[in-house]
Every structure is written in C-alpha cells, then in structure tokens.
Design a protein around this motif. Structure first.
Motif, PDB file in Angstrom:
ATOM      1  N   GLU A  31       0.813  -1.213   0.000  1.00  0.00           N
ATOM      2  CA  GLU A  31       0.000   0.000   0.000  1.00  0.00           C
ATOM      3  C   GLU A  31       0.850   1.268   0.000  1.00  0.00           C
ATOM      4  N   ASP A  32       1.994   1.233   0.696  1.00  0.00           N
ATOM      5  CA  ASP A  32       2.810   2.442   0.839  1.00  0.00           C
ATOM      6  C   ASP A  32       3.298   2.995  -0.499  1.00  0.00           C
ATOM      7  N   ASP A  33       3.540   2.115  -1.499  1.00  0.00           N
ATOM      8  CA  ASP A  33       3.949   2.638  -2.808  1.00  0.00           C
ATOM      9  C   ASP A  33       3.023   2.196  -3.948  1.00  0.00           C
ATOM     10  N   ASN A  34       1.811   1.720  -3.589  1.00  0.00           N
ATOM     11  CA  ASN A  34       0.788   1.355  -4.572  1.00  0.00           C
ATOM     12  C   ASN A  34       1.349   0.413  -5.641  1.00  0.00           C
ATOM     13  N   THR A  35       1.924  -0.696  -5.183  1.00  0.00           N
ATOM     14  CA  THR A  35       2.564  -1.660  -6.065  1.00  0.00           C
ATOM     15  C   THR A  35       2.101  -3.064  -5.700  1.00  0.00           C
ATOM     16  N   THR A  36       1.843  -3.875  -6.723  1.00  0.00           N
ATOM     17  CA  THR A  36       1.576  -5.296  -6.492  1.00  0.00           C
ATOM     18  C   THR A  36       2.841  -6.066  -6.826  1.00  0.00           C
ATOM     19  N   LEU A  37       3.257  -6.920  -5.899  1.00  0.00           N
ATOM     20  CA  LEU A  37       4.488  -7.698  -6.040  1.00  0.00           C
ATOM     21  C   LEU A  37       4.136  -9.162  -6.299  1.00  0.00           C
ATOM     22  N   PHE A  38       4.704  -9.698  -7.371  1.00  0.00           N
ATOM     23  CA  PHE A  38       4.518 -11.104  -7.729  1.00  0.00           C
ATOM     24  C   PHE A  38       5.849 -11.820  -7.524  1.00  0.00           C
ATOM     25  N   ARG A  39       5.831 -12.914  -6.762  1.00  0.00           N
ATOM     26  CA  ARG A  39       7.057 -13.710  -6.603  1.00  0.00           C
ATOM     27  C   ARG A  39       6.901 -14.967  -7.444  1.00  0.00           C
ATOM     28  N   VAL A  40       7.778 -15.126  -8.425  1.00  0.00           N
ATOM     29  CA  VAL A  40       7.697 -16.282  -9.328  1.00  0.00           C
ATOM     30  C   VAL A  40       9.016 -17.043  -9.282  1.00  0.00           C
ATOM     31  N   VAL A  41       8.903 -18.367  -9.187  1.00  0.00           N
ATOM     32  CA  VAL A  41      10.067 -19.252  -9.106  1.00  0.00           C
ATOM     33  C   VAL A  41      10.164 -20.003 -10.432  1.00  0.00           C
ATOM     34  N   VAL A  42      11.311 -19.880 -11.093  1.00  0.00           N
ATOM     35  CA  VAL A  42      11.505 -20.449 -12.422  1.00  0.00           C
ATOM     36  C   VAL A  42      12.578 -21.537 -12.358  1.00  0.00           C
ATOM     37  N   THR A  43      12.250 -22.727 -12.879  1.00  0.00           N
ATOM     38  CA  THR A  43      13.209 -23.823 -12.973  1.00  0.00           C
ATOM     39  C   THR A  43      13.360 -24.200 -14.442  1.00  0.00           C
ATOM     40  N   ASN A  44      14.590 -24.165 -14.919  1.00  0.00           N
ATOM     41  CA  ASN A  44      14.864 -24.455 -16.318  1.00  0.00           C
ATOM     42  C   ASN A  44      15.105 -25.944 -16.521  1.00  0.00           C
ATOM     43  N   GLY A  45      14.211 -26.621 -17.255  1.00  0.00           N
ATOM     44  CA  GLY A  45      14.382 -28.026 -17.584  1.00  0.00           C
ATOM     45  C   GLY A  45      14.959 -28.237 -18.971  1.00  0.00           C
ATOM     46  N   ARG A  46      15.315 -27.170 -19.646  1.00  0.00           N
ATOM     47  CA  ARG A  46      15.857 -27.259 -21.005  1.00  0.00           C
ATOM     48  C   ARG A  46      17.363 -27.418 -20.974  1.00  0.00           C
ATOM     49  N   ASN A  47      17.920 -27.898 -22.082  1.00  0.00           N
ATOM     50  CA  ASN A  47      19.372 -28.056 -22.173  1.00  0.00           C
ATOM     51  C   ASN A  47      20.080 -26.713 -22.265  1.00  0.00           C
ATOM     52  N   ASN A  48      19.465 -25.773 -22.985  1.00  0.00           N
ATOM     53  CA  ASN A  48      20.124 -24.468 -23.137  1.00  0.00           C
ATOM     54  C   ASN A  48      19.673 -23.516 -22.028  1.00  0.00           C
ATOM     55  N   ALA A  49      20.552 -22.588 -21.723  1.00  0.00           N
ATOM     56  CA  ALA A  49      20.252 -21.612 -20.677  1.00  0.00           C
ATOM     57  C   ALA A  49      19.138 -20.685 -21.137  1.00  0.00           C
ATOM     58  N   LEU A  50      18.353 -20.228 -20.163  1.00  0.00           N
ATOM     59  CA  LEU A  50      17.301 -19.245 -20.448  1.00  0.00           C
ATOM     60  C   LEU A  50      17.865 -17.855 -20.216  1.00  0.00           C
ATOM     61  N   GLU A  51      17.434 -16.939 -21.034  1.00  0.00           N
ATOM     62  CA  GLU A  51      17.743 -15.523 -20.836  1.00  0.00           C
ATOM     63  C   GLU A  51      16.478 -14.905 -20.246  1.00  0.00           C
ATOM     64  N   VAL A  52      16.534 -14.453 -18.998  1.00  0.00           N
ATOM     65  CA  VAL A  52      15.347 -13.888 -18.353  1.00  0.00           C
ATOM     66  C   VAL A  52      15.626 -12.447 -17.947  1.00  0.00           C
ATOM     67  N   THR A  53      14.828 -11.538 -18.517  1.00  0.00           N
ATOM     68  CA  THR A  53      14.908 -10.114 -18.181  1.00  0.00           C
ATOM     69  C   THR A  53      13.484  -9.627 -17.943  1.00  0.00           C
ATOM     70  N   LYS A  54      13.314  -8.350 -17.744  1.00  0.00           N
ATOM     71  CA  LYS A  54      11.957  -7.850 -17.510  1.00  0.00           C
ATOM     72  C   LYS A  54      11.073  -8.022 -18.736  1.00  0.00           C
ATOM     73  N   ALA A  55      11.666  -8.199 -19.916  1.00  0.00           N
ATOM     74  CA  ALA A  55      10.887  -8.429 -21.136  1.00  0.00           C
ATOM     75  C   ALA A  55      10.130  -9.762 -21.098  1.00  0.00           C
ATOM     76  N   ASN A  56      10.517 -10.668 -20.206  1.00  0.00           N
ATOM     77  CA  ASN A  56       9.856 -11.977 -20.106  1.00  0.00           C
ATOM     78  C   ASN A  56       8.571 -11.939 -19.292  1.00  0.00           C
ATOM     79  N   PHE A  57       8.245 -10.796 -18.703  1.00  0.00           N
ATOM     80  CA  PHE A  57       7.087 -10.713 -17.812  1.00  0.00           C
ATOM     81  C   PHE A  57       6.110  -9.636 -18.280  1.00  0.00           C
ATOM     82  N   ALA A  58       4.830  -9.873 -18.019  1.00  0.00           N
ATOM     83  CA  ALA A  58       3.798  -8.872 -18.299  1.00  0.00           C
ATOM     84  C   ALA A  58       2.720  -8.971 -17.225  1.00  0.00           C
TER      85      ALA A  58
END
Length: 135
Positions: A31-58
């Motif tokens: 409430e103090d800064d009018n923000t909703t916070l989402f905590r997401v836990v990501v586990t990569n099951g793929r062979n190649n590494a994931l590139e995760v930046t803010k562009a991966n979220f909406a």
C-alpha cells in the motif's frame, strides 16, 4: 505453430511451458507505494540456458499494462546474471507499479520463458477472491 499458453487461477500454482516450470509463489499488495508484487520461481528443464529479463514478464488488468515499460520492475535475489542454466531454479520479484491487484483485478500475470516463441507463455488469471483466499 499454434503455441501453448496454460492458465492457472491462484497463487501457489505452476505452469510447465517449453520444459520450464514457473510457479507463482506469492502475490502481495504494498500500500505504501501502490505496487503489487509477484514472486515467481523459475526452474529451467531445457538443455540451453534461459535468458530472463523484464521483457519476459507482463502484468495486465482493466486499463492497466505493465510490459516493457517503467511500471514493471524485475529483481532477483538469486541471479547475478540473466542466465538460468539447465536444472537451475531462480526466484524473481516482479512489481507492477500503480496496480492494486485486490481492487483493480482481475489481473493477468504472464511469463514468457523464451521470447523467440512468444506464443508460448505461462499465465495466471487472478481475481480478488483468489488473491484474498491465498493470503
């Protein structure tokens, strides 16, 4: 190619998309800064590494969009880089400024595991009732 975009309806649930497990661990309103916070836990099951930046979220709600703009902030206590290697698990804190998920909803939180395949996404459609019952 049609894609795959599963939808969950409560915090504490997981989606598996492109061999990447994402769990929306917690949603809270600051409430103090009018923000909703989402905590997401990501586990990569793929062979190649994931590139995760803010562009991966909406975050979307009625007359609200936090996607590749200054309303969306992504931080991670785990990741020193943007790479999530095979079998690695990283927690991300995604904050949506100017959004009260309890009153502005329903809110859709989306994670795109691989931006090259944006038709594949993990989604959570969250009503105020679902969020209140999770707290």
């Amino acid at each position: 190619c049609s894609g795959y975009a599963p939808v969950q309806h409560a915090p504490g649930t997981s989606n598996v998309v492109l061999k990447v497990v994402s769990t929306l661990d917690r949603v809270e309103y600051k409430e103090d800064d009018n923000t909703t916070l989402f905590r997401v836990v990501v586990t990569n099951g793929r062979n190649n590494a994931l590139e995760v930046t803010k562009a991966n979220f909406a975050v979307k709600a009625d007359r609200y969009l936090a996607y590749q703009n200054d309303k969306l902030q992504v931080t991670s206590p785990d990741a020193l880089s943007h790479q999530v290697k095979k079998n690695e698990t990283v927690t991300y804190f995604v904050s949506a400024k100017g959004l009260n998920a309890l009153t502005d909803g329903p809110v859709t939180f989306t994670f795109y595991p691989d931006l090259e395949y944006s038709e594949f996404s993990a989604n959570w459609e969250l009503t105020a009732d679902a969020l209140k019952s999770a707290t």
